[in-house]
Design an enzyme around this catalytic site. Sequence first.
Site, PDB file in Angstrom:
ATOM      1  N   LEU A 115      72.211 -21.700 122.405  1.00  0.00           N
ATOM      2  CA  LEU A 115      71.315 -22.292 123.389  1.00  0.00           C
ATOM      3  C   LEU A 115      70.634 -23.450 122.680  1.00  0.00           C
ATOM      4  O   LEU A 115      70.225 -23.321 121.517  1.00  0.00           O
ATOM      5  CB  LEU A 115      70.255 -21.287 123.855  1.00  0.00           C
ATOM      6  CG  LEU A 115      70.724 -20.110 124.713  1.00  0.00           C
ATOM      7  CD1 LEU A 115      69.559 -19.150 124.939  1.00  0.00           C
ATOM      8  CD2 LEU A 115      71.280 -20.591 126.051  1.00  0.00           C
ATOM      9  N   ASP A 116      70.486 -24.594 123.354  1.00  0.00           N
ATOM     10  CA  ASP A 116      69.829 -25.705 122.680  1.00  0.00           C
ATOM     11  C   ASP A 116      68.358 -25.359 122.442  1.00  0.00           C
ATOM     12  O   ASP A 116      67.811 -24.429 123.034  1.00  0.00           O
ATOM     13  CB  ASP A 116      70.007 -27.015 123.461  1.00  0.00           C
ATOM     14  CG  ASP A 116      69.293 -27.023 124.797  1.00  0.00           C
ATOM     15  OD1 ASP A 116      68.043 -26.966 124.799  1.00  0.00           O
ATOM     16  OD2 ASP A 116      69.964 -27.101 125.835  1.00  0.00           O
ATOM     17  N   ALA A 117      67.735 -26.111 121.554  1.00  0.00           N
ATOM     18  CA  ALA A 117      66.398 -25.755 121.073  1.00  0.00           C
ATOM     19  C   ALA A 117      65.382 -25.624 122.201  1.00  0.00           C
ATOM     20  O   ALA A 117      64.486 -24.770 122.145  1.00  0.00           O
ATOM     21  CB  ALA A 117      65.918 -26.792 120.058  1.00  0.00           C
ATOM     22  N   THR A 119      65.956 -24.758 125.306  1.00  0.00           N
ATOM     23  CA  THR A 119      66.338 -23.767 126.311  1.00  0.00           C
ATOM     24  C   THR A 119      66.004 -22.381 125.782  1.00  0.00           C
ATOM     25  O   THR A 119      66.306 -22.052 124.636  1.00  0.00           O
ATOM     26  CB  THR A 119      67.843 -23.846 126.620  1.00  0.00           C
ATOM     27  OG1 THR A 119      68.137 -25.130 127.164  1.00  0.00           O
ATOM     28  CG2 THR A 119      68.252 -22.784 127.635  1.00  0.00           C
TER      29      THR A 119
END
Length: 259
Positions: A115-117, A119
Amino acid sequence: MTLGQAQGADDEGVRLQKVLANAGVASRRVSEQLIVEGRVRVNGVVVTELGSRIRPENDLVDVDGVAVQLDQSKRYVMLNKPTGVVSTMKDEHGRPDLRRFTKDWPERLYNVGRLDAETSGLLVLTNDGELAHVLAHPSFGVTKVYIAKVDGRVTPQTVAQLTKGIELEDGPIAADKARLLGSERGTSLVELTLHSGRNRIVRRMMAAVGHPVVELVRRQFGPLHLGTLPAGRARELTTVERGALLTLARRDPGDQETP
């Protein structure tokens, strides 16, 4: 068909009912009943003889079609990743990473996918490298459910556009499902179900239809649901959750997962 026929008819291994009991499926007596009723398979073969023995380190067992975890050294953890944390065990830039959430377990755990930072939401951590590789591979198309808070008032036409398909710089994409959860104060909540593993796909999709993401959370990964797990907390998967995850990992990648 007997297990002896399936694996060469020798006396090595452990009795199947004992293996099931040790795995927490049921008591040994109930496990025997499950076997007699033809509800247990070993390596895809139904086993009905109580004298059957298996090799837990090699054989795959399922009950009523649900995989059984035989290797008790494998750990499966659900994390509700908070925003501001990168999906890696050690960040070369010194940003907050996932190590802080794995201190309660002696095993070295790794994340399944990313998951991107910015999210938040459901992330699976495990020391089962084979499962992590399988579930992260694009051919398996594991379903993920996201809830996005976006700028602007999303219309039913925009929701339809998300499922019909839109063109991005790296090719077309369509949500498996999309629905509007509500709108207020110039923002909307949209639920998106996707099986794509492309980078920042939800953010790019919503930006492409004119509604940039303000906040994004992943609520579901395959058969796993985030539920009420607070942000920044981790817990081990239940027996039922582990079975569902292992069942998904063992399926033919050509089969379509039911969201």
